[in-house]
Motif scaffolding. Structure first.
Motif, PDB file in Angstrom:
ATOM      1  N   ILE A   1     -15.585  50.112 -28.890  1.00 11.42           N
ATOM      2  CA  ILE A   1     -14.347  50.908 -29.352  1.00 11.42           C
ATOM      3  C   ILE A   1     -13.994  52.210 -28.626  1.00 11.42           C
ATOM      4  CG2 ILE A   1     -15.835  52.227 -31.017  1.00 11.42           C
ATOM      5  CD1 ILE A   1     -13.161  51.614 -32.836  1.00 11.42           C
TER       6      ILE A   1
ATOM      7  N   THR B   1     -19.446  53.349 -25.366  1.00  8.94           N
ATOM      8  CA  THR B   1     -20.788  52.697 -25.873  1.00  8.94           C
ATOM      9  C   THR B   1     -20.419  51.238 -25.406  1.00  8.94           C
ATOM     10  OG1 THR B   1     -21.485  54.109 -27.226  1.00  8.94           O
ATOM     11  CG2 THR B   1     -22.430  51.834 -27.348  1.00  8.94           C
TER      12      THR B   1
ATOM     13  N   MET C   1     -12.194  55.632 -28.215  1.00  9.40           N
ATOM     14  CA  MET C   1     -11.121  56.565 -28.879  1.00  9.40           C
ATOM     15  C   MET C   1     -11.193  57.726 -28.107  1.00  9.40           C
ATOM     16  SD  MET C   1     -12.166  56.318 -33.015  1.00  9.40           S
ATOM     17  CE  MET C   1     -11.558  54.855 -33.927  1.00  9.40           C
ATOM     18  N   THR C   2     -12.349  58.256 -27.685  1.00  8.35           N
ATOM     19  CA  THR C   2     -12.694  59.528 -27.159  1.00  8.35           C
ATOM     20  C   THR C   2     -11.817  59.490 -25.507  1.00  8.35           C
ATOM     21  OG1 THR C   2     -14.810  59.801 -28.079  1.00  8.35           O
ATOM     22  CG2 THR C   2     -14.408  61.319 -26.230  1.00  8.35           C
TER      23      THR C   2
ATOM     24  N   LYS D   1     -24.960  59.986 -21.187  1.00  8.17           N
ATOM     25  CA  LYS D   1     -24.410  60.376 -22.391  1.00  8.17           C
ATOM     26  C   LYS D   1     -25.491  61.386 -23.044  1.00  8.17           C
ATOM     27  CE  LYS D   1     -22.442  56.589 -23.763  1.00  8.17           C
ATOM     28  NZ  LYS D   1     -21.657  55.890 -24.286  1.00  8.17           N
TER      29      LYS D   1
ATOM     30  N   GLY E   1     -11.766  64.658 -28.331  1.00  3.35           N
ATOM     31  CA  GLY E   1     -12.870  63.996 -28.689  1.00  3.35           C
ATOM     32  C   GLY E   1     -12.828  63.972 -30.492  1.00  3.35           C
ATOM     33  N   SER E   2     -13.338  65.156 -30.971  1.00  3.16           N
ATOM     34  CA  SER E   2     -13.077  65.086 -32.549  1.00  3.16           C
ATOM     35  C   SER E   2     -11.684  65.159 -32.808  1.00  3.16           C
ATOM     36  CB  SER E   2     -13.717  66.310 -33.034  1.00  3.16           C
ATOM     37  OG  SER E   2     -14.965  66.537 -32.422  1.00  3.16           O
TER      38      SER E   2
ATOM     39  N   PHE F   1     -16.905  57.908 -22.285  1.00  3.67           N
ATOM     40  CA  PHE F   1     -18.168  57.801 -23.213  1.00  3.67           C
ATOM     41  C   PHE F   1     -18.102  56.605 -23.997  1.00  3.67           C
ATOM     42  CE2 PHE F   1     -18.027  62.844 -23.443  1.00  3.67           C
ATOM     43  CZ  PHE F   1     -18.595  62.972 -22.345  1.00  3.67           C
TER      44      PHE F   1
HETATM   45  C1  LIG Z   1     -24.190  58.315 -26.947  1.00  3.79           C
HETATM   46  C2  LIG Z   1     -22.722  58.707 -27.382  1.00  3.79           C
HETATM   47  C3  LIG Z   1     -21.778  57.596 -27.447  1.00  3.79           C
HETATM   48  C4  LIG Z   1     -20.577  57.306 -27.593  1.00  3.79           C
HETATM   49  N1  LIG Z   1     -19.950  56.524 -28.052  1.00  3.79           N
HETATM   50  C5  LIG Z   1     -18.600  56.636 -27.881  1.00  3.79           C
HETATM   51  C6  LIG Z   1     -17.795  55.334 -28.011  1.00  3.79           C
HETATM   52  O1  LIG Z   1     -18.302  54.157 -28.235  1.00  3.79           O
HETATM   53  N2  LIG Z   1     -16.489  55.361 -28.343  1.00  3.79           N
HETATM   54  C7  LIG Z   1     -15.690  56.676 -28.314  1.00  3.79           C
HETATM   55  O2  LIG Z   1     -14.546  56.614 -28.346  1.00  3.79           O
HETATM   56  N3  LIG Z   1     -16.430  57.857 -28.142  1.00  3.79           N
HETATM   57  C8  LIG Z   1     -17.865  57.630 -28.013  1.00  3.79           C
HETATM   58  N4  LIG Z   1     -18.737  58.894 -27.726  1.00  3.79           N
HETATM   59  C9  LIG Z   1     -17.881  60.127 -27.704  1.00  3.79           C
HETATM   60  C10 LIG Z   1     -18.008  60.887 -29.079  1.00  3.79           C
HETATM   61  O3  LIG Z   1     -17.543  60.174 -30.254  1.00  3.79           O
HETATM   62  C11 LIG Z   1     -17.294  62.175 -28.815  1.00  3.79           C
HETATM   63  O4  LIG Z   1     -18.228  62.885 -28.091  1.00  3.79           O
HETATM   64  C12 LIG Z   1     -17.185  63.072 -30.108  1.00  3.79           C
HETATM   65  O5  LIG Z   1     -15.900  62.271 -30.944  1.00  3.79           O
HETATM   66  C13 LIG Z   1     -16.988  64.413 -29.782  1.00  3.79           C
HETATM   67  O6  LIG Z   1     -16.154  64.682 -28.969  1.00  3.79           O
HETATM   68  P1  LIG Z   1     -16.273  65.657 -27.815  1.00  3.79           P
HETATM   69  O7  LIG Z   1     -17.376  65.375 -26.928  1.00  3.79           O
HETATM   70  O8  LIG Z   1     -14.950  65.917 -27.193  1.00  3.79           O
HETATM   71  O9  LIG Z   1     -16.498  67.098 -28.279  1.00  3.79           O
HETATM   72  P2  LIG Z   1     -15.349  68.123 -29.074  1.00  3.79           P
HETATM   73  O10 LIG Z   1     -14.435  67.297 -30.089  1.00  3.79           O
HETATM   74  O11 LIG Z   1     -14.879  68.789 -28.252  1.00  3.79           O
HETATM   75  O12 LIG Z   1     -16.445  68.974 -30.404  1.00  3.79           O
HETATM   76  C14 LIG Z   1     -17.130  70.089 -29.643  1.00  3.79           C
HETATM   77  C15 LIG Z   1     -17.860  70.538 -30.786  1.00  3.79           C
HETATM   78  O13 LIG Z   1     -16.895  71.259 -31.739  1.00  3.79           O
HETATM   79  C16 LIG Z   1     -17.141  70.793 -32.846  1.00  3.79           C
HETATM   80  N5  LIG Z   1     -16.014  70.817 -33.628  1.00  3.79           N
HETATM   81  C17 LIG Z   1     -14.845  70.039 -33.172  1.00  3.79           C
HETATM   82  N6  LIG Z   1     -13.833  70.125 -33.973  1.00  3.79           N
HETATM   83  C18 LIG Z   1     -14.062  71.140 -34.945  1.00  3.79           C
HETATM   84  C19 LIG Z   1     -13.674  71.498 -36.060  1.00  3.79           C
HETATM   85  N7  LIG Z   1     -12.309  71.453 -36.232  1.00  3.79           N
HETATM   86  N8  LIG Z   1     -14.233  72.363 -36.624  1.00  3.79           N
HETATM   87  C20 LIG Z   1     -15.650  72.691 -36.449  1.00  3.79           C
HETATM   88  N9  LIG Z   1     -16.369  72.114 -35.397  1.00  3.79           N
HETATM   89  C21 LIG Z   1     -15.402  71.196 -34.915  1.00  3.79           C
HETATM   90  C22 LIG Z   1     -17.791  69.419 -32.681  1.00  3.79           C
HETATM   91  O14 LIG Z   1     -18.674  69.276 -34.020  1.00  3.79           O
HETATM   92  C23 LIG Z   1     -18.674  69.576 -31.563  1.00  3.79           C
HETATM   93  O15 LIG Z   1     -20.219  70.353 -31.856  1.00  3.79           O
HETATM   94  C24 LIG Z   1     -19.998  58.766 -27.747  1.00  3.79           C
HETATM   95  C25 LIG Z   1     -20.580  59.892 -27.404  1.00  3.79           C
HETATM   96  C26 LIG Z   1     -22.237  59.841 -27.278  1.00  3.79           C
HETATM   97  C27 LIG Z   1     -22.841  61.194 -26.998  1.00  3.79           C
END
Ligand SMILES: Cc1cc2nc3c(=O)[nH]c(=O)nc-3n(C[C@H](O)[C@H](O)[C@H](O)COP(=O)(O)OP(=O)(O)OC[C@H]3O[C@@H](n4cnc5c(N)ncnc54)[C@H](O)[C@@H]3O)c2cc1C
Length: 203
Positions: free
Chosen positions: A124, A159, A126-127, A202, A132-133, A157
């Motif tokens: 899947i 998986t 998304m990122t 990762k 990310g979030s 990222f």
């Molecule tokens: C082992 C691993 C496997 C993964 N597998 C997949 C996958 O299969 N598919 C996929 O799409 N992605 C995958 N990811 C990516 C993962 O889903 C993203 O890392 C995640 O969505 C967070 O995005 P980001 O790293 O850009 O962090 P950010 O979104 O930039 O967030 C950074 C920090 O800020 C905090 N934060 C963000 N927004 C807010 C808010 N509104 N309020 C308070 N705090 C906030 C977060 O909690 C985090 O601590 C994977 C990541 C890892 C580590």
């Protein structure tokens, strides 16, 4: 250790199968997979043959329609062995349920039986490099072009990204409407224009 009451005898019998599978087919190879940055396709097919994949998929699509605790057993046994390489859980418990819940009947009949056997590996996506979030800020677009969608964008990222045959991809299908314009599009990785990037560290 306290006795857990969550699991039935059936779950515990299944656990023995999974534990043996992990000991025989995963643990001896895991260090090499970590060096290679990916697990073998072979282990997916073996896991499928042992019934370790997509436990909850309904019988009409070739699954066993088991309860989610069977998936929990697989996850627990992989964790117990420290074997986080094989992305079975993402495949079985995220990708397959998306297909079961939202896929067309044709998509379900095409992909689910092969996901159960491990012939097809799901991911899947998304990122993105800059989302990310905050998923509603994704930049990937899917623009309708006749009977197809033309998808343009980058994901990171992911998986199972290097092995996957299908990727459920979050795309903007209506970029004017923010989060409401985001759709999930099933992308076959043998489509023209699909490219995989390099492996990222990762964890
Ligand atoms: C082992 C691993 C496997 C993964 N597998 C997949 C996958 O299969 N598919 C996929 O799409 N992605 C995958 N990811 C990516 C993962 O889903 C993203 O890392 C995640 O969505 C967070 O995005 P980001 O790293 O850009 O962090 P950010 O979104 O930039 O967030 C950074 C920090 O800020 C905090 N934060 C963000 N927004 C807010 C808010 N509104 N309020 C308070 N705090 C906030 C977060 O909690 C985090 O601590 C994977 C990541 C890892 C580590």
């Amino acid at each position: 250790m306290f006795e857990r009451e969550l699991f039935s005898t059936g779950h515990e019998i299944f656990r023995e199968t999974v534990r043996r599978f992990v000991a025989d087919e995963i643990t001896p190879f895991h260090a090499q997979w970590e060096k290679d940055g990916q697990v073998s396709c072979d282990v997916w097919r073996k896991a499928g043959a042992q019934g370790l994949l997509c436990a909850t998929v309904p019988e009409e699509y070739g699954g066993s329609g088991a309860d989610f605790l069977y998936s929990v057993v697989v996850l627990e046994e992989l964790s117990r062995a420290g074997a986080m390489g094989p992305g079975f859980s993402l495949h079985s418990d995220i990708v397959a349920p998306y297909l079961v819940q939202y896929g067309s009947d044709e998509q379900k009949r095409t992909w689910l039986p092969k996901m159960i056997t491990g012939e097809v590996i799901g991911a899947i996506a998304m990122t993105e490099p800059s989302a990310g979030s905050d998923l509603q800020n994704i930049q990937t677009t899917a623009i309708r072009d006749g009977d197809e969608y033309r998808i343009s964008g980058q994901k990171v990222f992911i998986t199972n990204g290097q092995l996957s045959n299908i990727v459920i991809t979050a795309c903007k299908t209506d970029p004017q409407t923010g989060g409401k314009g985001v759709s999930l599009v099933l992308v076959e990785t043998d489509r023209a224009g699909f490219q995989r990037g390099r492996n990222l560290e990762k964890v």
